[in-house]
Design a protein around this motif. Structure first.
Motif, PDB file in Angstrom:
ATOM      1  N   PRO A 323       0.822  -1.218   0.000  1.00  0.00           N
ATOM      2  CA  PRO A 323       0.000   0.000   0.000  1.00  0.00           C
ATOM      3  C   PRO A 323       0.854   1.266   0.000  1.00  0.00           C
ATOM      4  CG  PRO A 323       0.060  -0.958   2.196  1.00  0.00           C
ATOM      5  CD  PRO A 323       0.747  -1.946   1.294  1.00  0.00           C
ATOM      6  N   ILE A 324       0.318   2.344  -0.549  1.00  0.00           N
ATOM      7  CA  ILE A 324       0.954   3.648  -0.470  1.00  0.00           C
ATOM      8  C   ILE A 324       0.028   4.570   0.309  1.00  0.00           C
ATOM      9  CG2 ILE A 324       2.294   3.424  -2.581  1.00  0.00           C
ATOM     10  CD1 ILE A 324       0.191   5.033  -4.022  1.00  0.00           C
ATOM     11  N   GLU A 325       0.618   5.539   1.025  1.00  0.00           N
ATOM     12  CA  GLU A 325      -0.181   6.410   1.877  1.00  0.00           C
ATOM     13  C   GLU A 325      -1.143   7.263   1.074  1.00  0.00           C
ATOM     14  OE1 GLU A 325       2.295   8.738   4.407  1.00  0.00           O
ATOM     15  OE2 GLU A 325       3.288   6.999   5.318  1.00  0.00           O
ATOM     16  N   SER A 326      -0.689   7.789  -0.036  1.00  0.00           N
ATOM     17  CA  SER A 326      -1.523   8.645  -0.868  1.00  0.00           C
ATOM     18  C   SER A 326      -1.024   8.588  -2.299  1.00  0.00           C
ATOM     19  CB  SER A 326      -1.489  10.094  -0.365  1.00  0.00           C
ATOM     20  OG  SER A 326      -2.183  10.955  -1.253  1.00  0.00           O
ATOM     21  N   LYS A 327      -1.931   8.686  -3.265  1.00  0.00           N
ATOM     22  CA  LYS A 327      -1.539   8.679  -4.662  1.00  0.00           C
ATOM     23  C   LYS A 327      -1.130  10.073  -5.144  1.00  0.00           C
ATOM     24  CE  LYS A 327      -3.283   5.726  -7.496  1.00  0.00           C
ATOM     25  NZ  LYS A 327      -4.147   4.982  -8.453  1.00  0.00           N
ATOM     26  N   LYS A 328      -1.293  11.068  -4.270  1.00  0.00           N
ATOM     27  CA  LYS A 328      -0.937  12.438  -4.619  1.00  0.00           C
ATOM     28  C   LYS A 328      -0.115  13.031  -3.487  1.00  0.00           C
ATOM     29  CE  LYS A 328      -3.072  16.607  -6.558  1.00  0.00           C
ATOM     30  NZ  LYS A 328      -4.362  17.198  -6.983  1.00  0.00           N
ATOM     31  N   VAL A 329       1.136  13.409  -3.765  1.00  0.00           N
ATOM     32  CA  VAL A 329       2.056  13.871  -2.732  1.00  0.00           C
ATOM     33  C   VAL A 329       2.546  15.288  -3.057  1.00  0.00           C
ATOM     34  CG1 VAL A 329       4.221  13.441  -1.525  1.00  0.00           C
ATOM     35  CG2 VAL A 329       2.803  11.514  -2.265  1.00  0.00           C
ATOM     36  N   ASP A 330       2.295  16.212  -2.118  1.00  0.00           N
ATOM     37  CA  ASP A 330       2.781  17.585  -2.240  1.00  0.00           C
ATOM     38  C   ASP A 330       4.134  17.676  -1.536  1.00  0.00           C
ATOM     39  OD1 ASP A 330       3.285  20.285  -2.250  1.00  0.00           O
ATOM     40  OD2 ASP A 330       1.329  20.885  -1.460  1.00  0.00           O
ATOM     41  N   MET A 331       5.208  17.876  -2.316  1.00  0.00           N
ATOM     42  CA  MET A 331       6.552  17.934  -1.764  1.00  0.00           C
ATOM     43  C   MET A 331       6.870  19.302  -1.152  1.00  0.00           C
ATOM     44  SD  MET A 331       7.720  14.883  -2.276  1.00  0.00           S
ATOM     45  CE  MET A 331       9.459  15.093  -1.909  1.00  0.00           C
ATOM     46  N   GLY A 332       6.050  20.311  -1.461  1.00  0.00           N
ATOM     47  CA  GLY A 332       6.271  21.631  -0.893  1.00  0.00           C
ATOM     48  C   GLY A 332       7.483  22.337  -1.471  1.00  0.00           C
ATOM     49  N   TYR A 333       7.793  23.507  -0.914  1.00  0.00           N
ATOM     50  CA  TYR A 333       8.912  24.331  -1.361  1.00  0.00           C
ATOM     51  C   TYR A 333       9.284  25.273  -0.230  1.00  0.00           C
ATOM     52  CZ  TYR A 333       4.987  27.478  -1.960  1.00  0.00           C
ATOM     53  OH  TYR A 333       3.862  28.218  -1.728  1.00  0.00           O
ATOM     54  N   GLU A 334      10.424  25.934  -0.364  1.00  0.00           N
ATOM     55  CA  GLU A 334      10.875  26.904   0.637  1.00  0.00           C
ATOM     56  C   GLU A 334      11.545  28.078  -0.068  1.00  0.00           C
ATOM     57  OE1 GLU A 334      14.092  27.330   4.331  1.00  0.00           O
ATOM     58  OE2 GLU A 334      13.862  25.412   3.268  1.00  0.00           O
ATOM     59  N   ILE A 335      11.155  29.285   0.310  1.00  0.00           N
ATOM     60  CA  ILE A 335      11.836  30.457  -0.228  1.00  0.00           C
ATOM     61  C   ILE A 335      13.110  30.669   0.589  1.00  0.00           C
ATOM     62  CG2 ILE A 335      11.717  32.934  -0.668  1.00  0.00           C
ATOM     63  CD1 ILE A 335       8.703  32.672  -0.942  1.00  0.00           C
ATOM     64  N   LYS A 336      14.251  30.460  -0.049  1.00  0.00           N
ATOM     65  CA  LYS A 336      15.539  30.671   0.595  1.00  0.00           C
ATOM     66  C   LYS A 336      15.861  32.177   0.533  1.00  0.00           C
ATOM     67  CE  LYS A 336      16.965  26.366   1.446  1.00  0.00           C
ATOM     68  NZ  LYS A 336      17.414  25.874   2.764  1.00  0.00           N
ATOM     69  N   LYS A 337      15.648  32.857   1.630  1.00  0.00           N
ATOM     70  CA  LYS A 337      15.785  34.319   1.666  1.00  0.00           C
ATOM     71  C   LYS A 337      17.246  34.703   1.864  1.00  0.00           C
ATOM     72  CE  LYS A 337      11.141  34.443   3.595  1.00  0.00           C
ATOM     73  NZ  LYS A 337      10.307  34.712   4.794  1.00  0.00           N
ATOM     74  N   ARG A 338      17.801  35.362   0.838  1.00  0.00           N
ATOM     75  CA  ARG A 338      19.210  35.765   0.895  1.00  0.00           C
ATOM     76  C   ARG A 338      19.343  37.258   0.614  1.00  0.00           C
ATOM     77  NH1 ARG A 338      19.747  30.696  -2.303  1.00  0.00           N
ATOM     78  NH2 ARG A 338      20.310  29.035  -0.844  1.00  0.00           N
ATOM     79  N   ALA A 339      20.567  37.676   0.406  1.00  0.00           N
ATOM     80  CA  ALA A 339      20.876  39.104   0.356  1.00  0.00           C
ATOM     81  C   ALA A 339      20.191  39.850  -0.784  1.00  0.00           C
ATOM     82  CB  ALA A 339      22.383  39.302   0.250  1.00  0.00           C
ATOM     83  N   SER A 340      19.896  39.192  -1.906  1.00  0.00           N
ATOM     84  CA  SER A 340      19.393  39.896  -3.083  1.00  0.00           C
ATOM     85  C   SER A 340      17.992  40.485  -2.906  1.00  0.00           C
ATOM     86  CB  SER A 340      19.404  38.975  -4.311  1.00  0.00           C
ATOM     87  OG  SER A 340      18.443  37.949  -4.169  1.00  0.00           O
ATOM     88  N   THR A 341      17.300  40.103  -1.828  1.00  0.00           N
ATOM     89  CA  THR A 341      15.970  40.673  -1.580  1.00  0.00           C
ATOM     90  C   THR A 341      15.844  41.242  -0.175  1.00  0.00           C
ATOM     91  OG1 THR A 341      15.038  38.547  -0.838  1.00  0.00           O
ATOM     92  CG2 THR A 341      14.881  39.056  -3.208  1.00  0.00           C
ATOM     93  N   SER A 342      16.963  41.480   0.481  1.00  0.00           N
ATOM     94  CA  SER A 342      16.935  41.909   1.904  1.00  0.00           C
ATOM     95  C   SER A 342      17.169  43.393   2.035  1.00  0.00           C
ATOM     96  CB  SER A 342      17.984  41.119   2.697  1.00  0.00           C
ATOM     97  OG  SER A 342      17.703  39.740   2.666  1.00  0.00           O
ATOM     98  N   ARG A 343      16.169  44.190   1.690  1.00  0.00           N
ATOM     99  CA  ARG A 343      16.282  45.631   1.840  1.00  0.00           C
ATOM    100  C   ARG A 343      16.135  46.018   3.312  1.00  0.00           C
ATOM    101  NH1 ARG A 343      12.097  49.413  -1.302  1.00  0.00           N
ATOM    102  NH2 ARG A 343      13.658  49.498  -2.952  1.00  0.00           N
ATOM    103  N   LEU A 344      15.253  45.307   4.061  1.00  0.00           N
ATOM    104  CA  LEU A 344      14.971  45.668   5.446  1.00  0.00           C
ATOM    105  C   LEU A 344      15.970  45.013   6.408  1.00  0.00           C
ATOM    106  CD1 LEU A 344      11.073  45.382   5.443  1.00  0.00           C
ATOM    107  CD2 LEU A 344      12.515  47.381   5.006  1.00  0.00           C
TER     108      LEU A 344
END
Length: 344
Positions: A323-344
């Motif tokens: 058996p498999i837990e689910s036939k549809k798996v959301d692996m997700g994502y993460e915004i890696k916040k680095r210097a190029s968008t860090s104005r504040l």
């Protein structure tokens, strides 16, 4: 003139020769080759030594006819040259190889018609399972995939109605969250740079558009795209086009991949635009270079290796009638916040 008798050393090595050399039956040799998980490690090593010593190459076609199993898994990806798929394939090869399966890989060149042709080719090899990219298949391709009666996993995006199983993440939601991050850092006039414009890129663009519409900041002329393949050079050209078409008013840009983002970053530096003080730049996919450029590049990180592993494990579990837990798996994502968008 008499034809010289063929030397015995030139005789084709057979399964029986391997059995004789390893001191086991031909059936046991066949099991080691086709079902290695069902024999002990010591027996597998014993037979493999004989195979290596004799230079025996198994007839996989004959083996699959005899066992009704090909031990082949088909994989269709849009591009062999796109670095994004390297980690996905590493996960697939590692899991499938450890389970005794061989991977048959095809390149569909981001074309649904080419994908249809390549999937037909894969199915002609009687694979036990298929891993294919996305949900942009033609009607004909969908039809013969449904009729294949083998486990199939569509990867790289979440689908409302997958053919069988699905492992991916929500590209539209990721694009939405990138804009929310940029707004949260104080940027207000956010542009979009895209290339190739395949369905997953278009989903990211729709997420971008929705997030800006919700706060009344969407401007159609802030979007610059091309059907060309992505590259650092193309990213630089698109950035210049964006700045020209908006008279330089944008203060942030969301690029649909890191190649474009790196090109935009380098072009901004050539134009003496300070990043992140005057301009934020965010990419997608979080390739290795994103962390090491200066300033380091904010990017959306996706578990591509884990996606390949998960898709492979699901197919193997189905083939082993587990058996498999689910036939549809959301692996997700993460915004890696680095210097190029860090104005504040």
């Amino acid at each position: 003139m008499k034809t010289a008798k063929k030397r015995s050393s030139d005789k084709k090595i057979t399964l029986v020769d391997v059995a004789d050399a390893s001191g086991v039956s031909a059936i046991t040799v066949s099991r080691v080759i086709n079902q290695p998980e069902k024999v002990s490690e010591s027996l597998r090593i014993q037979v493999q030594k004989a195979i290596d010593s004799l230079g025996y190459i198994p007839n996989q076609h004959a083996s699959s006819l005899a066992s009704s199993k090909s031990r082949v898994i088909g994989v269709a990806i849009p591009s062999l040259s796109n670095i994004v798929f390297t980690e996905v394939l590493r996960g697939i090869y590692e899991v499938m190889g450890a389970a005794g399966y061989k991977v048959l890989l095809v390149d569909t060149h981001y074309s649904p018609l080419e994908e249809e042709k390549m999937v037909r080719t894969l199915l002609s090899q009687s694979p036990e399972g298929l891993i294919i990219t996305g949900g942009d298949q033609t009607k004909a391709c969908q039809n013969f995939l449904h009729k294949a009666r083998i486990p199939i996993v569509q990867i790289m995006e979440l689908l409302a109605d997958p053919i069988d199983m699905n492992v991916g993440f929500a590209h539209g939601r990721a694009g939405f969250d990138v804009v929310k991050h940029l707004l949260g850092q104080g940027y207000e006039r956010i542009g979009f740079i895209g290339a190739r414009m395949d369905p997953r890129v278009q989903q990211r663009m729709q997420g971008y558009k929705l997030a800006l519409e919700q706060v009344g900041k969407f401007e159609k002329n802030y979007i610059v795209t091309t059907p060309e393949p992505s590259s650092i050079g193309v990213g630089g050209e698109l950035f210049k086009s964006l700045m020209a078409s908006t008279n330089g008013v944008v203060d942030a840009v969301f690029c649909v991949n890191d190649d474009l983002a790196l090109g935009a970053l380098f072009e901004a530096q050539r134009m003496n635009i300070r990043v992140p003080q005057d301009m934020a730049i965010c990419g997608f996919n979080d390739i290795e270079a994103a962390e090491y450029v200066n300033p380091s590049l904010t990017s959306v990180s996706v578990g591509r290796y884990e996606m390949g592993v998960k898709a492979s494990e699901m197919i193997i579990r189905v083939l082993n009638e587990k058996p498999i837990e689910s036939k549809k798996v959301d692996m997700g994502y993460e915004i890696k916040k680095r210097a190029s968008t860090s104005r504040l």
